[in-house]
Scaffold this motif. Structure first.
Motif, mmCIF file in Angstrom:
data_model
loop_
_atom_site.group_PDB
_atom_site.id
_atom_site.type_symbol
_atom_site.label_atom_id
_atom_site.label_comp_id
_atom_site.label_asym_id
_atom_site.label_seq_id
_atom_site.Cartn_x
_atom_site.Cartn_y
_atom_site.Cartn_z
ATOM 1 N N HIS A 1 0.867 -1.181 0.000
ATOM 2 C CA HIS A 1 0.000 0.000 0.000
ATOM 3 C C HIS A 1 0.901 1.227 0.000
ATOM 4 O O HIS A 1 1.780 1.351 0.847
ATOM 5 N N SER A 2 0.675 2.101 -0.955
ATOM 6 C CA SER A 2 1.402 3.376 -0.930
ATOM 7 C C SER A 2 0.411 4.500 -1.169
ATOM 8 O O SER A 2 -0.546 4.355 -1.926
ATOM 9 N N ASP A 3 0.619 5.592 -0.467
ATOM 10 C CA ASP A 3 -0.207 6.787 -0.617
ATOM 11 C C ASP A 3 0.663 7.891 -1.199
ATOM 12 O O ASP A 3 1.747 8.173 -0.676
ATOM 13 N N GLY A 4 0.181 8.494 -2.263
ATOM 14 C CA GLY A 4 0.874 9.621 -2.863
ATOM 15 C C GLY A 4 0.128 10.905 -2.589
ATOM 16 O O GLY A 4 -1.090 10.970 -2.770
ATOM 17 N N PHE A 5 0.841 11.905 -2.094
ATOM 18 C CA PHE A 5 0.244 13.215 -1.834
ATOM 19 C C PHE A 5 1.351 14.253 -1.766
ATOM 20 O O PHE A 5 2.535 13.915 -1.693
ATOM 21 N N SER A 6 0.956 15.509 -1.783
ATOM 22 C CA SER A 6 1.935 16.594 -1.712
ATOM 23 C C SER A 6 2.295 16.861 -0.252
ATOM 24 O O SER A 6 1.496 17.416 0.506
ATOM 25 N N LEU A 7 3.497 16.481 0.111
ATOM 26 C CA LEU A 7 3.975 16.737 1.466
ATOM 27 C C LEU A 7 4.080 18.239 1.710
ATOM 28 O O LEU A 7 3.781 18.720 2.807
ATOM 29 N N THR A 8 4.456 18.983 0.692
ATOM 30 C CA THR A 8 4.567 20.446 0.804
ATOM 31 C C THR A 8 3.225 21.062 1.197
ATOM 32 O O THR A 8 3.162 21.889 2.111
ATOM 33 N N LYS A 9 2.158 20.652 0.535
ATOM 34 C CA LYS A 9 0.818 21.193 0.851
ATOM 35 C C LYS A 9 0.386 20.792 2.259
ATOM 36 O O LYS A 9 -0.202 21.584 2.985
ATOM 37 N N TRP A 10 0.671 19.541 2.628
ATOM 38 C CA TRP A 10 0.280 19.082 3.955
ATOM 39 C C TRP A 10 1.015 19.877 5.033
ATOM 40 O O TRP A 10 0.410 20.327 6.015
ATOM 41 N N ILE A 11 2.323 20.084 4.860
ATOM 42 C CA ILE A 11 3.105 20.852 5.835
ATOM 43 C C ILE A 11 2.593 22.283 5.914
ATOM 44 O O ILE A 11 2.467 22.848 7.011
ATOM 45 N N ALA A 12 2.264 22.873 4.761
ATOM 46 C CA ALA A 12 1.762 24.252 4.745
ATOM 47 C C ALA A 12 0.475 24.381 5.551
ATOM 48 O O ALA A 12 0.281 25.364 6.277
ATOM 49 N N GLN A 13 -0.400 23.392 5.474
ATOM 50 C CA GLN A 13 -1.648 23.436 6.246
ATOM 51 C C GLN A 13 -1.402 23.164 7.725
ATOM 52 O O GLN A 13 -1.906 23.874 8.585
ATOM 53 N N ALA A 14 -0.656 22.118 8.002
ATOM 54 C CA ALA A 14 -0.498 21.663 9.377
ATOM 55 C C ALA A 14 0.360 22.590 10.226
ATOM 56 O O ALA A 14 0.073 22.806 11.406
ATOM 57 N N TYR A 15 1.408 23.161 9.648
ATOM 58 C CA TYR A 15 2.362 23.931 10.429
ATOM 59 C C TYR A 15 2.169 25.443 10.302
ATOM 60 O O TYR A 15 3.029 26.205 10.731
ATOM 61 N N GLY A 16 1.056 25.869 9.725
ATOM 62 C CA GLY A 16 0.750 27.298 9.679
ATOM 63 C C GLY A 16 1.759 28.105 8.892
ATOM 64 O O GLY A 16 2.265 27.659 7.864
ATOM 65 N N TRP A 17 2.086 29.289 9.406
ATOM 66 C CA TRP A 17 2.967 30.188 8.654
ATOM 67 C C TRP A 17 4.358 29.597 8.436
ATOM 68 O O TRP A 17 4.973 29.808 7.400
ATOM 69 N N LYS A 18 4.861 28.821 9.412
ATOM 70 C CA LYS A 18 6.169 28.178 9.233
ATOM 71 C C LYS A 18 6.123 27.186 8.069
ATOM 72 O O LYS A 18 7.042 27.117 7.258
ATOM 73 N N GLY A 19 5.037 26.437 8.017
ATOM 74 C CA GLY A 19 4.870 25.477 6.933
ATOM 75 C C GLY A 19 4.676 26.146 5.591
ATOM 76 O O GLY A 19 5.160 25.661 4.566
ATOM 77 N N GLN A 20 3.968 27.276 5.589
ATOM 78 C CA GLN A 20 3.753 27.995 4.329
ATOM 79 C C GLN A 20 5.052 28.583 3.790
ATOM 80 O O GLN A 20 5.291 28.576 2.585
ATOM 81 N N PHE A 21 5.869 29.113 4.676
ATOM 82 C CA PHE A 21 7.123 29.725 4.232
ATOM 83 C C PHE A 21 8.237 28.703 3.973
ATOM 84 O O PHE A 21 9.057 28.888 3.074
ATOM 85 N N PHE A 22 8.295 27.657 4.784
ATOM 86 C CA PHE A 22 9.421 26.741 4.714
ATOM 87 C C PHE A 22 9.070 25.325 4.270
ATOM 88 O O PHE A 22 9.963 24.516 4.051
ATOM 89 N N GLY A 23 7.785 25.010 4.137
ATOM 90 C CA GLY A 23 7.350 23.645 3.841
ATOM 91 C C GLY A 23 7.844 23.080 2.529
ATOM 92 O O GLY A 23 7.934 21.866 2.360
ATOM 93 N N TRP A 24 8.180 23.928 1.598
ATOM 94 C CA TRP A 24 8.673 23.444 0.310
ATOM 95 C C TRP A 24 10.171 23.151 0.329
ATOM 96 O O TRP A 24 10.711 22.538 -0.581
ATOM 97 N N LEU A 25 10.856 23.569 1.393
ATOM 98 C CA LEU A 25 12.297 23.355 1.494
ATOM 99 C C LEU A 25 12.598 21.947 2.024
ATOM 100 O O LEU A 25 11.930 21.444 2.929
ATOM 101 N N ASN A 26 13.640 21.347 1.491
ATOM 102 C CA ASN A 26 13.989 19.980 1.882
ATOM 103 C C ASN A 26 14.307 19.857 3.367
ATOM 104 O O ASN A 26 13.964 18.851 3.985
ATOM 105 N N PHE A 27 14.943 20.872 3.956
ATOM 106 C CA PHE A 27 15.274 20.748 5.386
ATOM 107 C C PHE A 27 14.009 20.660 6.227
ATOM 108 O O PHE A 27 13.956 19.923 7.214
ATOM 109 N N MET A 28 12.968 21.393 5.851
ATOM 110 C CA MET A 28 11.700 21.352 6.596
ATOM 111 C C MET A 28 11.014 19.999 6.388
ATOM 112 O O MET A 28 10.503 19.417 7.346
ATOM 113 N N LYS A 29 11.019 19.507 5.169
ATOM 114 C CA LYS A 29 10.411 18.202 4.897
ATOM 115 C C LYS A 29 11.115 17.110 5.702
ATOM 116 O O LYS A 29 10.456 16.271 6.319
#
Length: 173
Positions: free
Chosen positions: A109-137
């Protein structure tokens, strides 16, 4: 039971946040992967679902489309909305699941989704600003792996505690 029926049962259980019914459809040596937890096997997969559904409130799941690819594989596109008590936020999540079947069980079983979008929602402004960066992921992935390990270890301790036998002197001799 067909693969589409198995997916239907899995997502019906998921919609009801019933990790036991979800996990009952897996083989003992299930292999699972997603962008957040990475690769998991066996009991770790089952622990992941138990941990995750325990943190969800006001859950709504919509199955968008299921498709049988061949006699072994099927996919499911789905959307979920829930209140994440840990973050005190509403999360809207879209994913596609890929499942492989054998012997009436889900074996992969594998689930594919955008980790960047999930981080942006879950972590608020930090996720929105940094969620697309590899260190944050990587930081978020490491955090969730550690949480899963801690959850699994606590379950093992509880199971060991259930098997303990307490000896006491009998006062009725």
């Amino acid at each position: 039971m067909t693969n589409i029926e198995m997916i239907g049962l899995f997502f019906a259980a998921f919609g009801n946040l019933d990790h036991r019914a979800m996990n009952a459809l897996y083989s003992e040596d299930i292999i699972y992967s997603d962008p957040l937890f990475g690769m998991l096997e066996g009991e770790a997969v089952k622990d992941k679902w138990e941990m995750c559904v325990g943190e969800i409130r006001d859950f709504r799941l919509t199955v968008i489309k299921t498709e049988e690819i061949d006699h072994e594989y099927a996919t499911c596109r789905w959307k979920a909305t829930w209140y994440a008590s840990r973050f005190r936020k509403q999360i809207v999540f879209e994913a596609k699941s890929f499942m492989r079947f054998s012997g009436g069980r889900i074996i992969e079983h594998s689930d594919g989704f955008s980790l960047t979008k999930w981080i942006a929602q879950a972590y608020g402004w930090k996720g929105q600003f940094f969620g697309w960066l590899n260190f944050m992921k990587r930081r978020v992935q490491r955090e969730y792996r550690q949480r899963l390990i801690a959850f699994s270890n606590s379950r093992l301790q509880m199971q060991a505690g259930d098997q303990r036998r307490y000896r006491s002197d009998s006062f009725d001799q």
